[in-house]
Design an enzyme around this catalytic site. Structure first.
Site, PDB file in Angstrom:
ATOM      1  N   TYR A  26      45.645  48.633  51.129  1.00  0.00           N
ATOM      2  CA  TYR A  26      44.608  47.741  50.607  1.00  0.00           C
ATOM      3  C   TYR A  26      43.177  48.136  50.999  1.00  0.00           C
ATOM      4  O   TYR A  26      42.229  47.497  50.556  1.00  0.00           O
ATOM      5  CB  TYR A  26      44.881  46.305  51.076  1.00  0.00           C
ATOM      6  CG  TYR A  26      46.225  45.774  50.604  1.00  0.00           C
ATOM      7  CD1 TYR A  26      46.465  45.570  49.246  1.00  0.00           C
ATOM      8  CD2 TYR A  26      47.245  45.497  51.503  1.00  0.00           C
ATOM      9  CE1 TYR A  26      47.692  45.099  48.805  1.00  0.00           C
ATOM     10  CE2 TYR A  26      48.482  45.020  51.074  1.00  0.00           C
ATOM     11  CZ  TYR A  26      48.693  44.821  49.727  1.00  0.00           C
ATOM     12  OH  TYR A  26      49.895  44.364  49.277  1.00  0.00           O
ATOM     13  N   HIS A  83      54.291  37.797  40.998  1.00  0.00           N
ATOM     14  CA  HIS A  83      55.638  38.247  40.689  1.00  0.00           C
ATOM     15  C   HIS A  83      56.665  37.121  40.721  1.00  0.00           C
ATOM     16  O   HIS A  83      57.856  37.368  40.512  1.00  0.00           O
ATOM     17  CB  HIS A  83      56.046  39.343  41.684  1.00  0.00           C
ATOM     18  CG  HIS A  83      54.951  40.312  41.993  1.00  0.00           C
ATOM     19  ND1 HIS A  83      54.424  41.155  41.035  1.00  0.00           N
ATOM     20  CD2 HIS A  83      54.236  40.561  43.145  1.00  0.00           C
ATOM     21  CE1 HIS A  83      53.459  41.887  41.595  1.00  0.00           C
ATOM     22  NE2 HIS A  83      53.319  41.535  42.862  1.00  0.00           N
ATOM     23  N   HIS A 103      44.607  43.560  40.756  1.00  0.00           N
ATOM     24  CA  HIS A 103      45.362  43.925  41.961  1.00  0.00           C
ATOM     25  C   HIS A 103      44.681  45.113  42.609  1.00  0.00           C
ATOM     26  O   HIS A 103      44.340  46.083  41.923  1.00  0.00           O
ATOM     27  CB  HIS A 103      46.818  44.265  41.630  1.00  0.00           C
ATOM     28  CG  HIS A 103      47.537  43.104  41.032  1.00  0.00           C
ATOM     29  ND1 HIS A 103      47.919  42.010  41.778  1.00  0.00           N
ATOM     30  CD2 HIS A 103      47.863  42.830  39.749  1.00  0.00           C
ATOM     31  CE1 HIS A 103      48.462  41.125  40.972  1.00  0.00           C
ATOM     32  NE2 HIS A 103      48.446  41.595  39.740  1.00  0.00           N
TER      33      HIS A 103
END
Ligand code: CA2
Length: 155
Positions: A26, A83, A103
């Site tokens: 990330y 999800h 994302h």
């Protein structure tokens, strides 16, 4: 007098930990850094920014309901709920302006359970794997979809 169009950026669970863990996935930027990036872009556009994070699904759904008719557009990183959550998808389907899914990581290059998104087909655009700059690209995608004009701005 009309107020500036407001783009809403919503962040889901665990994104408050951004910059603290898993930098290889990330990056090193914190969520405060992401907010600053977003604000720099909305300032350039003359738009207001409403930037939020929650670890609670009902709070996220209430936030979507709260802004669904007023936001010029909604950018969402729904984190793991991407999800799993039909409920967040259903809330997003009621948003009047464009929804852009973002994302930080390339979810399609990761575990199989991250390949499916409940929210992609209620979104105008999906931005993945661009790091935190993807948030700025998402704001730009909102801008492109509204053609530089806020759909709720009657001025
Ligand atoms: O790539 C993304 O932005 C994700 O939405 C991030 C979610 C993940 O569940 C999605 O599949 C993809 C997870 C956010 C967790 O963020 C953390 C940040 C630092 C340390 C631990 C978790």
């Amino acid at each position: 007098m009309s107020s500036a169009p407001t783009v809403v950026v919503l962040n889901g669970p665990n994104l408050n930990l951004l910059g603290e863990r898993e930098p290889e996935v990330y990056g090193h930027e914190t969520l405060a850094d992401v907010e600053a990036l977003c604000r720099a872009r909305t300032d350039e556009l003359g738009w207001a920014l409403d930037f939020r994070q929650t670890n609670h699904e009902g709070v996220m759904i209430d936030a979507i309901h709260e802004v669904r008719a007023s936001a010029v557009g909604l950018v969402i990183n729904a984190g793991g709920w991407t999800h799993t959550s039909v409920a967040i998808r259903d809330a997003l389907a009621a948003v009047q302006g464009p929804v852009v899914e973002v994302h930080i990581s390339d979810v399609h290059a990761r575990e199989a359970f991250r390949h499916f998104s409940y929210i992609s087909d209620v979104s105008e655009a999906v931005i993945v794997g661009r790091g935190v700059r993807g948030y700025v690209e998402a704001i730009d995608a909102v801008r492109e979809h509204v053609g530089g004009r806020a759909p709720h701005d009657d001025a």
